[in-house]
Design an enzyme around this catalytic site. Sequence first.
Site, PDB file in Angstrom:
ATOM      1  N   LEU A  73     -34.765 -17.529  11.851  1.00 21.46           N
ATOM      2  CA  LEU A  73     -35.544 -17.161  10.660  1.00 21.46           C
ATOM      3  C   LEU A  73     -36.590 -18.244  10.385  1.00 21.46           C
ATOM      4  O   LEU A  73     -36.471 -19.364  10.868  1.00 21.46           O
ATOM      5  CB  LEU A  73     -34.600 -16.999   9.470  1.00 21.46           C
ATOM      6  CG  LEU A  73     -33.625 -15.834   9.636  1.00 21.46           C
ATOM      7  CD1 LEU A  73     -32.456 -15.959   8.666  1.00 21.46           C
ATOM      8  CD2 LEU A  73     -34.345 -14.507   9.448  1.00 21.46           C
ATOM      9  N   CYS A  77     -44.070 -20.330  11.202  1.00 24.93           N
ATOM     10  CA  CYS A  77     -44.278 -21.652  10.579  1.00 24.93           C
ATOM     11  C   CYS A  77     -43.545 -22.761  11.327  1.00 24.93           C
ATOM     12  O   CYS A  77     -44.162 -23.706  11.796  1.00 24.93           O
ATOM     13  CB  CYS A  77     -43.896 -21.608   9.099  1.00 24.93           C
ATOM     14  SG  CYS A  77     -43.757 -23.234   8.369  1.00 24.93           S
ATOM     15  N   CYS A  82     -47.319 -23.953  11.061  1.00 26.33           N
ATOM     16  CA  CYS A  82     -47.454 -25.040  10.073  1.00 26.33           C
ATOM     17  C   CYS A  82     -46.752 -26.327  10.485  1.00 26.33           C
ATOM     18  O   CYS A  82     -47.289 -27.412  10.268  1.00 26.33           O
ATOM     19  CB  CYS A  82     -46.895 -24.657   8.702  1.00 26.33           C
ATOM     20  SG  CYS A  82     -46.724 -22.939   8.376  1.00 26.33           S
ATOM     21  N   HIS A 132     -35.165 -24.324  12.898  1.00 25.99           N
ATOM     22  CA  HIS A 132     -34.700 -22.942  13.062  1.00 25.99           C
ATOM     23  C   HIS A 132     -33.215 -22.836  12.702  1.00 25.99           C
ATOM     24  O   HIS A 132     -32.780 -21.901  12.024  1.00 25.99           O
ATOM     25  CB  HIS A 132     -34.855 -22.487  14.517  1.00 25.99           C
ATOM     26  CG  HIS A 132     -36.252 -22.555  15.052  1.00 25.99           C
ATOM     27  ND1 HIS A 132     -37.357 -22.684  14.259  1.00 25.99           N
ATOM     28  CD2 HIS A 132     -36.710 -22.477  16.324  1.00 25.99           C
ATOM     29  CE1 HIS A 132     -38.435 -22.692  15.033  1.00 25.99           C
ATOM     30  NE2 HIS A 132     -38.074 -22.571  16.280  1.00 25.99           N
ATOM     31  N   PHE A 504     -49.858 -43.835 -10.189  1.00 30.41           N
ATOM     32  CA  PHE A 504     -50.609 -44.624  -9.204  1.00 30.41           C
ATOM     33  C   PHE A 504     -52.077 -44.397  -9.511  1.00 30.41           C
ATOM     34  O   PHE A 504     -52.437 -43.888 -10.571  1.00 30.41           O
ATOM     35  CB  PHE A 504     -50.224 -44.178  -7.776  1.00 30.41           C
ATOM     36  CG  PHE A 504     -50.703 -45.131  -6.709  1.00 30.41           C
ATOM     37  CD1 PHE A 504     -50.265 -46.438  -6.685  1.00 30.41           C
ATOM     38  CD2 PHE A 504     -51.589 -44.705  -5.729  1.00 30.41           C
ATOM     39  CE1 PHE A 504     -50.708 -47.314  -5.698  1.00 30.41           C
ATOM     40  CE2 PHE A 504     -52.027 -45.575  -4.747  1.00 30.41           C
ATOM     41  CZ  PHE A 504     -51.584 -46.874  -4.724  1.00 30.41           C
TER      42      PHE A 504
HETATM   43  C1  KPC Z   1     -38.812 -26.931   7.791  1.00 31.63           C
HETATM   44  C2  KPC Z   1     -39.601 -26.131   6.869  1.00 31.63           C
HETATM   45  O1  KPC Z   1     -39.372 -26.099   5.677  1.00 31.63           O
HETATM   46  C3  KPC Z   1     -40.714 -25.380   7.404  1.00 31.63           C
HETATM   47  S1  KPC Z   1     -40.233 -23.825   8.058  1.00 31.63           S
HETATM   48  C4  KPC Z   1     -40.138 -22.868   6.608  1.00 31.63           C
HETATM   49  C5  KPC Z   1     -39.706 -21.511   6.870  1.00 31.63           C
HETATM   50  S2  KPC Z   1     -39.266 -20.758   5.416  1.00 31.63           S
HETATM   51  O2  KPC Z   1     -38.329 -21.624   4.670  1.00 31.63           O
HETATM   52  O3  KPC Z   1     -38.632 -19.493   5.728  1.00 31.63           O
HETATM   53  O4  KPC Z   1     -40.459 -20.540   4.598  1.00 31.63           O
END
Ligand code: KPC
Length: 526
Positions: A73, A77, A82, A132, A504
């Site tokens: 899941l 990203c 990302c 993952h 800051f």
């Molecule tokens: C590690 C991380 O938070 C980036 S991957 C995010 C996938 S999700 O939590 O399903 O948006």
Amino acid sequence: MDVRDRHPNLGEWIELIERSLADPESEPILNIDADDPHYDAVFVGGGAGGRFGAAYMRAMGGRPLIIDAWPFLGGSCPHQACVPHHIFSEAAEELDRMRWFSDELFFPKFDPSRASILELVRLFLNGRASAHAFMNWQTKEQLDVEYVLNARATIVDAHTVTAAGRTFHADNLVLGMGARPVVPPDVPGLDRPGVFDFVSLVEELGYEPTRCVIIGGSKVAMEYGAFFHATGCDTTIVSRSPLMRTRALHHVDEDLRQYVVGGMRKRGMEILEGAHPVSVNGDGARGRARSATVRLSSGEEVELETDFVFLGLGERPNTAQAQQALGIDIGANGRVVVDKRMRTNVPGIYAIGDMIDGPMEMFKARKSGVTASRNIMGEDLEFDFSEFPDFLHTTYEVTWVGLTEAEARAALDEVIIIQMPPYVEGLDTPNLPLPCAEGTMLYAFSKPELSGFQKLVVDGVTRKVLGAHHCGYGAKDAFQYLDYLIHRPEGLTIDELGWMNELFLNPEHFVQLSRLRAGKASLTHL
Ligand code: KPC
């Protein structure tokens, strides 16, 4: 593999995910209550939108099911988008600092042979399954959401989906199948070895690039380009639009843009604006790109030598199957048409994340998933993402929210600008060690022109903050709160901003600078 009654730990999840990714014949991963195949919603796609939407629905007492073709899941990203981008951008920031300070202070002499794109890709690949694994573990053990992974979903009709040889029924379908990088059909040679996008970069790169040509001027083009260049792979960006003036970005202040793009050029990047790719030319002997032919804004055609072409032209969603099976409307931009409740034109069918209009960013993915779920569960909730804070990375972090100076001046009679370095005719601001900020302190005291840029746009009559624009480091958190405050119905005045407690100098610089002006009944620039 049925994991319903098992509780794999993170290491066991990593092993299962890696094994599944390596074997195209690997079996589906089932975390379902097989006694009851009826759900409130099936989420087709378990990326950020599907995962957050399903988790929210479950938290509200509903019964969601996620189906995803990948064995994990979280979607693209953590796998290709990302997360690697953030690793590369952090590396770019570090490399930039090491280059500027080579053999100064406590910095060693910069050794370009130790800066490798390939090594960083491999660093990411070796670690990506741990994110993952956590997504799978958390979604099962803490969020109590059912899922079928490593199995492609087939949408049969508006209430029926098949996957892993099973049939699932749902009152609603939520489509979150993501998007893929755009490959222009009219540029010969893009199918050659040596041409990459952000997906194939992490999946396929097998050599150390030495010279890069980027086609496109998107955020991805700027971010990956800045990283490649920081490693020592000389990079040229070929963009039809001026950088940061592409359609996908809104509210980009011109002074901020000049600082950011000027900073890329200052570091030796070649940026060809108004330029068009003509072809990518191969090198049969080495199986890589040899050059890219480009038509410049002058009309002249030039051949740029390169062994690494990178596409940064944006992304398009995967809509074909859903359109064919369900008859959902697709807009001229290729995105699924939804209303502010994420409803498509077909009753009971929702679309979220990168499938719909708006920025292909995390906040929209997660909130659109949650919006779909809350509406399915009976709430009357709209999500308007026409206004949002934005960011990108070069070797800096660039953040902005609200109106630009030009937009404010076009709309209002009296606009006040609070800026660092200040704009004062004739003042020698290249010598000014300000902003003096988080991540730019060393620059401020030895290379002040590299220490960033900050601008606050204020309505001189209502005293409300209209926009904020920042180039430096560490401002993203502040900007998500600034976004909330300035878009509240009551907005945020310079007086309130100037009364906050700063921790800051940056971006709380806005707090400090506002405090220097808030005492004036009639505001003036700073
Ligand atoms: C590690 C991380 O938070 C980036 S991957 C995010 C996938 S999700 O939590 O399903 O948006």
